[in-house]
Every structure is written in C-alpha cells, then in structure tokens.
Design a protein around this motif. Structure first.
Motif, PDB file in Angstrom:
ATOM      1  N   CYS A   1      33.720  39.328  32.203  1.00  0.00           N
ATOM      2  CA  CYS A   1      34.812  38.518  32.748  1.00  0.00           C
ATOM      3  C   CYS A   1      34.435  37.973  34.132  1.00  0.00           C
ATOM      4  N   ILE A   2      33.908  38.809  34.981  1.00  0.00           N
ATOM      5  CA  ILE A   2      33.537  38.366  36.326  1.00  0.00           C
ATOM      6  C   ILE A   2      32.328  37.429  36.272  1.00  0.00           C
ATOM      7  N   CYS A   3      31.507  37.519  35.230  1.00  0.00           N
ATOM      8  CA  CYS A   3      30.425  36.546  35.049  1.00  0.00           C
ATOM      9  C   CYS A   3      30.990  35.129  34.964  1.00  0.00           C
ATOM     10  N   PHE A   4      32.118  34.978  34.283  1.00  0.00           N
ATOM     11  CA  PHE A   4      32.731  33.648  34.176  1.00  0.00           C
ATOM     12  C   PHE A   4      33.295  33.192  35.516  1.00  0.00           C
ATOM     13  N   VAL A   5      33.847  34.112  36.278  1.00  0.00           N
ATOM     14  CA  VAL A   5      34.317  33.780  37.623  1.00  0.00           C
ATOM     15  C   VAL A   5      33.126  33.334  38.477  1.00  0.00           C
ATOM     16  N   ALA A   6      32.036  34.089  38.391  1.00  0.00           N
ATOM     17  CA  ALA A   6      30.848  33.787  39.183  1.00  0.00           C
ATOM     18  C   ALA A   6      30.189  32.478  38.757  1.00  0.00           C
ATOM     19  N   LEU A   7      30.098  32.221  37.458  1.00  0.00           N
ATOM     20  CA  LEU A   7      29.469  30.970  37.017  1.00  0.00           C
ATOM     21  C   LEU A   7      30.326  29.771  37.379  1.00  0.00           C
ATOM     22  N   ASP A   8      31.639  29.946  37.396  1.00  0.00           N
ATOM     23  CA  ASP A   8      32.526  28.869  37.830  1.00  0.00           C
ATOM     24  C   ASP A   8      32.268  28.547  39.303  1.00  0.00           C
ATOM     25  N   ALA A   9      32.151  29.573  40.121  1.00  0.00           N
ATOM     26  CA  ALA A   9      31.857  29.377  41.542  1.00  0.00           C
ATOM     27  C   ALA A   9      30.498  28.700  41.717  1.00  0.00           C
ATOM     28  N   ALA A  10      29.521  29.109  40.922  1.00  0.00           N
ATOM     29  CA  ALA A  10      28.178  28.518  40.994  1.00  0.00           C
ATOM     30  C   ALA A  10      28.214  27.041  40.647  1.00  0.00           C
TER      31      ALA A  10
END
Length: 99
Positions: free
Chosen positions: A19-28
């Motif tokens: 789930c946090i991978c999606f948060v992080a990739l969105d930020a990226a």
C-alpha cells in the motif's frame, strides 16, 4: 516493451508495505518526469518493489521523493539507481516483469 526504456536510468525501491509503495510511487511520479515501469509483490509478507525509468537526475529526484513519502510509514527494504543499465540488466528486468 523494453525498447521504450532504452537508454533510461532505472530506479528500484522495495518497501515492506505494498500500500505504501503506491503512496511512494505517486510521490515519485509527481516529483519528477519518470515512468513507472512495474510494481511487483515481493516475497515479504505484504511488500512490493517499484521500478521506475527516466533520466538519471529525474530518477534520483523521484527516488528521494518516494523514500521521503515512505518514511515512517513502511520499512525501506532496499533502493538503488542504475544510471546506465547494461543490455543484460535490461534483459533481466524484462524477464522479471514478464512473470
């Protein structure tokens, strides 16, 4: 598919939380001009690995944003930037995505 990424740097990060991978990739993706190549579940409990492509400077900026977004939310298992991937590396990346 690999041809569209020819000559691009690769950024890879792995977190314990998908789930946090999606948060992080969105930020990226919002921080720099990168293309998200793949998101793959890893062998950890609920983690995932993100592969992104772009210029070296964009991938580095995106990686910094991704790791910052994940900070305090998920353990960062690993991360790296490959500035100039070899042909063998491109083949290996393509094989893992094709699974």
């Amino acid at each position: 598919m690999a041809e569209q990424y020819a000559g691009m740097a690769i950024g890879v990060f792995e977190l314990e939380s998908e789930c946090i991978c999606f948060v992080a990739l969105d930020a990226a993706a919002k921080a720099a001009d990168v293309k998200i190549q793949a998101v793959e579940r890893n062998r950890l409990k609920a983690g995932a690995c993100v592969k992104m492509r772009g210029t070296v400077s964009n991938v580095k900026a995106a990686m910094e944003a991704a790791l910052d977004a994940a900070k305090g939310r998920s353990k960062v298992v690993s991360h790296t930037v490959i500035a100039a991937p070899s042909e063998d590396t491109e083949t290996a990346i393509a094989m893992t995505i094709g699974k």
